[in-house]
Write a protein that holds these residues in place. Structure first.
Motif, PDB file in Angstrom:
ATOM      1  N   LYS A  80      36.531  32.557  41.368  1.00 32.78           N
ATOM      2  CA  LYS A  80      36.164  33.184  42.636  1.00 32.78           C
ATOM      3  C   LYS A  80      37.308  34.049  43.163  1.00 32.78           C
ATOM      4  O   LYS A  80      38.480  33.683  43.033  1.00 32.78           O
ATOM      5  N   VAL A  81      36.927  35.186  43.738  1.00 32.72           N
ATOM      6  CA  VAL A  81      37.871  36.061  44.445  1.00 32.72           C
ATOM      7  C   VAL A  81      37.355  36.205  45.863  1.00 32.72           C
ATOM      8  O   VAL A  81      36.191  36.560  46.071  1.00 32.72           O
ATOM      9  N   ASP A  82      38.222  35.877  46.830  1.00 32.15           N
ATOM     10  CA  ASP A  82      37.810  35.888  48.246  1.00 32.15           C
ATOM     11  C   ASP A  82      36.587  35.012  48.471  1.00 32.15           C
ATOM     12  O   ASP A  82      35.694  35.318  49.269  1.00 32.15           O
TER      13      ASP A  82
ATOM     14  N   GLU B 226      34.101  34.420  46.559  1.00 32.75           N
ATOM     15  CA  GLU B 226      32.875  34.857  45.887  1.00 32.75           C
ATOM     16  C   GLU B 226      33.073  34.847  44.373  1.00 32.75           C
ATOM     17  O   GLU B 226      34.063  35.357  43.859  1.00 32.75           O
TER      18      GLU B 226
ATOM     19  N   PHE C 168      32.764  36.006  40.648  1.00 24.02           N
ATOM     20  CA  PHE C 168      32.742  37.369  40.119  1.00 24.02           C
ATOM     21  C   PHE C 168      32.182  37.377  38.699  1.00 24.02           C
ATOM     22  O   PHE C 168      32.202  36.357  37.993  1.00 24.02           O
ATOM     23  N   GLN C 169      31.666  38.525  38.322  1.00 26.05           N
ATOM     24  CA  GLN C 169      31.042  38.668  37.017  1.00 26.05           C
ATOM     25  C   GLN C 169      32.056  38.422  35.904  1.00 26.05           C
ATOM     26  O   GLN C 169      33.151  38.944  35.910  1.00 26.05           O
TER      27      GLN C 169
ATOM     28  N   GLY D 156      33.433  35.580  35.313  1.00 21.09           N
ATOM     29  CA  GLY D 156      34.372  34.515  35.677  1.00 21.09           C
ATOM     30  C   GLY D 156      33.807  33.115  35.552  1.00 21.09           C
ATOM     31  O   GLY D 156      34.423  32.152  36.017  1.00 21.09           O
TER      32      GLY D 156
ATOM     33  N   HIS E  13      38.497  46.212  39.163  1.00 22.85           N
ATOM     34  CA  HIS E  13      38.108  45.584  40.432  1.00 22.85           C
ATOM     35  C   HIS E  13      38.755  44.210  40.610  1.00 22.85           C
ATOM     36  O   HIS E  13      38.711  43.636  41.695  1.00 22.85           O
ATOM     37  N   LEU E  14      39.379  43.690  39.527  1.00 22.66           N
ATOM     38  CA  LEU E  14      40.078  42.400  39.623  1.00 22.66           C
ATOM     39  C   LEU E  14      41.594  42.561  39.554  1.00 22.66           C
ATOM     40  O   LEU E  14      42.315  41.616  39.886  1.00 22.66           O
TER      41      LEU E  14
ATOM     42  N   LYS F  49      44.307  40.996  41.989  1.00 25.88           N
ATOM     43  CA  LYS F  49      43.641  40.110  42.952  1.00 25.88           C
ATOM     44  C   LYS F  49      44.011  38.643  42.704  1.00 25.88           C
ATOM     45  O   LYS F  49      44.212  38.208  41.567  1.00 25.88           O
TER      46      LYS F  49
ATOM     47  N   ALA G  74      42.877  34.781  42.563  1.00 23.59           N
ATOM     48  CA  ALA G  74      41.614  34.137  42.195  1.00 23.59           C
ATOM     49  C   ALA G  74      41.806  32.628  42.133  1.00 23.59           C
ATOM     50  O   ALA G  74      42.909  32.128  41.884  1.00 23.59           O
TER      51      ALA G  74
END
Length: 448
Positions: A179-181, A183, A185-186, A188, A233-234, A237, A239
């Motif tokens: 999860k990132v924030d 949510e 993620f695809q 993951g 997009h990752l 970030k 996670a």
């Protein structure tokens, strides 16, 4: 037919073509008599339809066919008669005056049109016998082969479930959700995923946090994606992975013997070493080939300077630019992310397009003079190599090539280029230079 050159500026040509109305009329009469026996009209016996009636009924459409035939045949004939070679298909410019066009179709006016094209440049080929190319060669030692054999063996290593805490070298089987924030993620999420601790396969820091875990444990693994991570997009970030450990397994002993080779479908460990050595030689050979080819092309590029057909340069630039912008879009990046601007990038890729066109013309001329040809068998091999890259879609790709002749022809250019390079390497002086694997790899990275 009257042919008049109205412009000759550098490689650019403008040719005015006039087909007199009398010539059009002569062609039309020929077509009318050719179709006389084929026309079937109510009230007339076959072959007895008056030519005047055929002309009244079909004259305009037959004249349109004649005009199209002239447009198809004339550019090639005009250029051949002038002993020129067109860089691209000539542009045909006709009058947009409908009244004038109507007169042509009625046979009442001359048919006029203009051909615009660029000729291929002419240049003298230079002697390459004095050229010296340095070929980097990596000597493959037994230690490197053995290291690669061990890596292959690692994939065949057996593991046995154990009680207790996971250690480096153990294999952990797990389910996880990243999860990132907060949510997911695809990409993951995974179930029954195997990870050998210490292998460095996962995000930095992930494996370290599994050391000490036991089967049945649930834990949070917190990591930060690298700034240069492939999925933009990752990148960079933070996670959190919710991990459930399902099994911890200890590695079996790694033995490089005939039994291991047989597990891999080979008769002996020596045969495995032969295959590994061959693969390393092939890998280094490809790198060496690229290095040698680059030196050769650099030398040719510096030896030749001549005017280039701008239409060819524009087409090459557009191909490059489309690829660059598509890659940026796919990676969600901008030119600023690549430490440049669109203006600078356009300037850089314009120069690259000019280089490719120049070298393409030089190699084509060298190949033509040397009698380099490409056989149907070579094209077929290239086609099947392309088909192999799309497993499960072989039939569709084969049908595409079968129905699209230009797709087959697109395979010709790289084959031709490699054969011309081979021809040139036979005429230049090539000296071998022993380098380390790291030096060769660095050279490849610098050139990328």
């Amino acid at each position: 037919m009257q042919v008049t050159e109205t412009k000759a500026e550098g490689l650019k040509r403008e040719i005015e073509v006039v087909v007199p109305a009398a010539d059009l009329e002569a062609r039309l009469q020929t077509r009318l008599f050719e179709t006389k026996d084929q026309i079937k009209l109510k009230g007339f016996r076959p072959g007895k339809v008056p030519v005047s009636h055929i002309r009244k009924t079909y004259g305009r459409s037959l004249m349109a066919e004649i005009v199209n035939q002239i447009l198809n045949e004339t550019p090639r004939k005009v250029i051949a008669d002038r002993n020129e070679r067109s860089a691209m298909q000539p542009q045909v410019v006709m009058s947009e005056d409908e009244a004038e066009a109507d007169k042509v179709l009625r046979g009442e006016a001359d048919f006029r049109f203009t051909l615009n094209y660029e000729t291929l440049p002419t240049f003298e080929l230079k002697d390459t016998s004095g050229l010296t190319i340095e070929r980097p060669v990596v000597e493959i030692g037994d230690e490197e082969v053995e290291e690669q054999v061990k890596r292959v063996a690692e994939n065949a290593r057996t593991y046995e479930a154990k009680d207790g805490k996971a250690e480096n070298g153990d294999r952990v089987t797990m389910d996880f959700v990243g999860k990132v924030d907060g949510e997911a993620f695809q990409g993951g999420t995974a179930q029954d995923s195997n990870l050998v601790l210490g292998s460095g396969q996962f995000i930095p820091g992930f494996e370290d946090q599994l050391v000490g875990a036991k089967a049945g444990d649930s834990l949070e693994v917190k990591v930060t994606f690298p700034e240069e991570y492939g999925a933009s997009h990752l990148a960079g970030k933070d996670a959190v992975f919710d991990v459930t450990v399902k099994e911890v397994a200890a590695p079996g002993e790694l033995e490089l013997n005939d039994e291991l080779a047989k597990q891999l479908g080979l008769e002996s460990i020596d045969r495995l070493r032969e295959i590994v050595r061959s693969q390393i030689e092939s890998q280094f050979g490809a790198m060496t080939r690229q290095k040698v080819k680059r030196q050769l092309l650099d030398a040719l590029d510096s030896d030749y300077q001549f005017e280039l057909p701008q239409k060819l340069v524009e087409a090459e630039f557009n191909n490059i630019w489309n690829q660059v912008t598509q890659e940026l879009a796919q990676n969600n990046k901008s030119f600023e992310d690549e430490d440049t601007t669109e203006e600078k990038a356009r300037e850089e890729y314009s120069k690259l397009a000019e280089r490719r066109v120049r070298l393409g013309l030089v190699l084509s001329e060298i190949g033509e003079k040397a009698g380099v040809t490409i056989s149907d068998e070579e094209l077929q091999r290239a086609m099947f190599e392309q088909i192999r890259q799309f497993p499960g879609q072989e039939q569709q790709i084969f049908e595409y090539f079968r129905k699209t002749p230009e797709a087959i022809q697109s395979l010709r250019a790289p084959i031709y280029e490699e054969k011309v390079v081979d021809h040139l390497l036979g005429s230049v002086t090539v000296t071998d230079k022993t380098v380390t694997r790291e030096e060769l790899m660095k050279e490849e990275e610098d050139a990328a």
